[in-house]
Scaffold this active site. Structure first.
Site, PDB file in Angstrom:
ATOM      1  N   GLU A 172      47.775  24.452  42.547  1.00 37.94           N
ATOM      2  CA  GLU A 172      46.678  23.775  43.237  1.00 37.94           C
ATOM      3  C   GLU A 172      45.760  23.157  42.184  1.00 37.94           C
ATOM      4  O   GLU A 172      44.608  22.836  42.451  1.00 37.94           O
ATOM      5  CB  GLU A 172      45.932  24.725  44.172  1.00 37.94           C
ATOM      6  CG  GLU A 172      45.479  26.007  43.533  1.00 37.94           C
ATOM      7  CD  GLU A 172      44.872  26.989  44.527  1.00 37.94           C
ATOM      8  OE1 GLU A 172      43.889  26.621  45.175  1.00 37.94           O
ATOM      9  OE2 GLU A 172      45.386  28.116  44.637  1.00 37.94           O
ATOM     10  N   ASN A 224      41.745  35.192  38.031  1.00 38.86           N
ATOM     11  CA  ASN A 224      42.647  34.640  39.047  1.00 38.86           C
ATOM     12  C   ASN A 224      43.601  33.608  38.443  1.00 38.86           C
ATOM     13  O   ASN A 224      43.178  32.679  37.761  1.00 38.86           O
ATOM     14  CB  ASN A 224      41.821  33.990  40.168  1.00 38.86           C
ATOM     15  CG  ASN A 224      42.623  33.793  41.442  1.00 38.86           C
ATOM     16  OD1 ASN A 224      43.833  33.975  41.456  1.00 38.86           O
ATOM     17  ND2 ASN A 224      41.945  33.413  42.514  1.00 38.86           N
ATOM     18  N   HIS A 261      48.424  39.546  46.073  1.00 38.92           N
ATOM     19  CA  HIS A 261      47.742  38.431  45.408  1.00 38.92           C
ATOM     20  C   HIS A 261      46.382  38.982  44.965  1.00 38.92           C
ATOM     21  O   HIS A 261      45.679  39.612  45.762  1.00 38.92           O
ATOM     22  CB  HIS A 261      47.563  37.272  46.394  1.00 38.92           C
ATOM     23  CG  HIS A 261      46.583  36.249  45.915  1.00 38.92           C
ATOM     24  ND1 HIS A 261      46.720  35.616  44.704  1.00 38.92           N
ATOM     25  CD2 HIS A 261      45.430  35.767  46.458  1.00 38.92           C
ATOM     26  CE1 HIS A 261      45.717  34.783  44.525  1.00 38.92           C
ATOM     27  NE2 HIS A 261      44.921  34.857  45.579  1.00 38.92           N
ATOM     28  N   ASP A 272      24.208  43.068  36.948  1.00 36.67           N
ATOM     29  CA  ASP A 272      24.629  44.339  36.366  1.00 36.67           C
ATOM     30  C   ASP A 272      26.107  44.206  35.976  1.00 36.67           C
ATOM     31  O   ASP A 272      26.923  43.836  36.825  1.00 36.67           O
ATOM     32  CB  ASP A 272      24.442  45.430  37.433  1.00 36.67           C
ATOM     33  CG  ASP A 272      24.849  46.812  36.929  1.00 36.67           C
ATOM     34  OD1 ASP A 272      25.536  46.892  35.881  1.00 36.67           O
ATOM     35  OD2 ASP A 272      24.501  47.791  37.608  1.00 36.67           O
ATOM     36  N   THR A 286      35.222  35.253  39.254  1.00 35.41           N
ATOM     37  CA  THR A 286      36.612  35.346  39.736  1.00 35.41           C
ATOM     38  C   THR A 286      37.458  34.162  39.255  1.00 35.41           C
ATOM     39  O   THR A 286      38.513  33.878  39.812  1.00 35.41           O
ATOM     40  CB  THR A 286      36.670  35.467  41.280  1.00 35.41           C
ATOM     41  OG1 THR A 286      36.201  34.252  41.880  1.00 35.41           O
ATOM     42  CG2 THR A 286      35.833  36.610  41.788  1.00 35.41           C
ATOM     43  N   CYS A 337      47.035  29.497  46.848  1.00 32.68           N
ATOM     44  CA  CYS A 337      47.663  30.501  45.977  1.00 32.68           C
ATOM     45  C   CYS A 337      49.020  30.968  46.489  1.00 32.68           C
ATOM     46  O   CYS A 337      49.681  31.777  45.848  1.00 32.68           O
ATOM     47  CB  CYS A 337      46.743  31.705  45.821  1.00 32.68           C
ATOM     48  SG  CYS A 337      45.102  31.233  45.331  1.00 32.68           S
ATOM     49  N   SER A 387      36.428  34.347  53.105  1.00 35.45           N
ATOM     50  CA  SER A 387      37.775  34.300  52.516  1.00 35.45           C
ATOM     51  C   SER A 387      38.296  35.713  52.273  1.00 35.45           C
ATOM     52  O   SER A 387      39.462  36.009  52.512  1.00 35.45           O
ATOM     53  CB  SER A 387      37.783  33.485  51.213  1.00 35.45           C
ATOM     54  OG  SER A 387      37.122  34.166  50.172  1.00 35.45           O
TER      55      SER A 387
END
Ligand code: CAA
Length: 368
Positions: free
Chosen positions: A61, A257, A215, A11, A134, A93, A183
């Site tokens: 990273e 992100n 963040h 959705d 993400t 991050c 996480s």
């Protein structure tokens, strides 16, 4: 994101509301952590900055080499002096925050110098994985000096570290591995830990902050942390923090992100989109890097800070070209990895700094 959701039989509101992302930056193979960093810094550095910068810290990273630092490439591409220190920093991050704090120490000792700190990353979880919505990417460059134009960092800071496996990327992998729900929960635990500790340490309370910044691995995550921060205050007072949060997540909703740059894109978003901020206001910043490291620190908005905002971010984001899901998948799979030789076609990349390919395992960069 709505189009991607449909292709993934989800959705659209799961991505738009549940995750809190409207668009996702798709980084072409002709950009990597080095070029993103150079392009970001190029837009803000003055000749005076270039003359005074003697420390370049690139936090990432998404590094392109296990030995040579991205900062070495970036400093040369930007035409900085050679009597400088260049270094790459890694702690998921969080690393750009480490860069800022290290730069602050360096400038305290050397107030006539300046430091360049850049957070630059490409967030990759893999096609058709839960982490896919993400993803994102981009870079944020910041100059740290004894005479700050936008935000003066305050001395207090609260940090917390623990060896955990919530998100990691083994050396052989181009995509992150993640224990997603874990996480997200650890992020919130770390926020509560450092925010509480910061208040104990300083005697400040939520009311002393005009806005809290987070963040933003995806913008819903920051919203969850903010809800924890305001749970004991009057709902009418909490509204102010939610309003500022909306301004602070505007750009992040459009990029996904940025890993190391995410918190600082959110800061830029707040500064360029909030109508309520004034010089003297205190902002609280929560930095989180999986693995894991958290830090809460604060800064005071400076007199005339608005004059130093370029307000070009919206037009920069609007200049992006939409790609179909099929094109995105092709771009995702054509990233440069461990090849010895390859030439990349940079004609459709409008950026100033581009990656033109790799020769004998040496990345080739060009200023257009
Ligand atoms: N309408 C509105 N909301 C909907 C919906 C709909 N139709 N369908 C689902 N949702 C909501 C769900 O209720 C859920 O909301 P809550 O989190 O408030 O419960 C949300 O959408 C997401 O749904 P799911 O939990 O079912 O999603 P998922 O299991 O597919 O994956 C994820 C979500 C775990 C965040 C995954 O995307 C992921 O692993 N992302 C990468 C990891 C990450 O970003 N972690 C953040 C902390 S770690 C960190 O910060 C460092 C870093 O940068 C990586």
């Amino acid at each position: 994101m709505a189009k991607l959701a449909k292709k993934r039989n989800e959705d659209p509101n799961k991505y738009l509301i549940g995750i809190g992302q409207e668009k996702m930056a798709v980084i072409p193979p002709t950009q990597d952590a080095v070029t993103l960093a150079a392009n970001a810094a190029d837009t803000i550095l003055t000749e005076e900055d270039k003359e005074k910068i003697d420390l370049v810290l690139v936090a990432t990273e998404s590094g392109v080499d296990n030995s040579k630092s991205s900062a070495a490439y970036v400093s040369e591409l930007l035409g900085l002096k050679h009597n400088i220190r260049t270094l790459e920093l890694k702690q998921a991050c969080y690393a750009a925050t480490a860069g800022i704090q290290l730069a602050k120490g360096h400038i305290s000792l050397n107030p006539h110098k300046k430091a360049l700190v850049i957070g630059t990353d490409i967030a990759r979880y893999g096609l058709k994985t839960p982490g896919e919505p993400t993803q994102g990417g981009g870079a944020v460059a910041m100059v740290i000096s004894a005479d700050p134009a936008v935000l003066a960092l305050e001395d207090a800071s609260s940090y917390y570290a623990k060896d955990i496996m919530d998100f990691w990327r083994p050396l052989s992998q181009t995509e992150a591995m993640v224990d997603g729900k874990y996480s997200a929960n650890v992020y919130l635990e770390f926020f509560e830990q450092v925010f509480h500790d910061f208040q104990e340490q300083t005697g400040l309370t939520l009311r002393d902050f005009t806005a809290l910044l987070f963040h933003l691995p995806y913008t819903k995550q920051g919203l969850k942390a903010l809800r924890l921060a305001v749970e004991n205050i009057d709902p009418t007072q909490a509204t102010k923090y939610f309003n500022e949060f909306e301004a602070s997540r505007k750009y992040n909703k459009l990029t996904g992100n940025l890993y190391t740059g995410s918190l600082y894109l959110s800061l830029l978003s707040l500064l360029e989109n909030s109508d309520n901020l004034q010089a003297g206001d205190r902002l609280g910043l929560f930095s989180y890097g999986s693995g894991a490291q958290g830090e809460f620190f604060s800064g005071i908005l400076q007199e005339n800070y608005r004059q130093h905002l370029t307000n070009k971010t919206t037009s920069l984001l609007n200049k992006r070209q939409e790609v179909s899901v099929a094109e995105y998948e092709k771009l995702f799979n054509s990233v440069l990895t461990n090849e010895k030789n390859r030439t990349l076609d940079t004609t459709s990349d409008p950026a100033t700094y581009v990656l033109t390919g790799i020769k004998d395992f040496k990345r080739q960069y060009q200023k257009k």
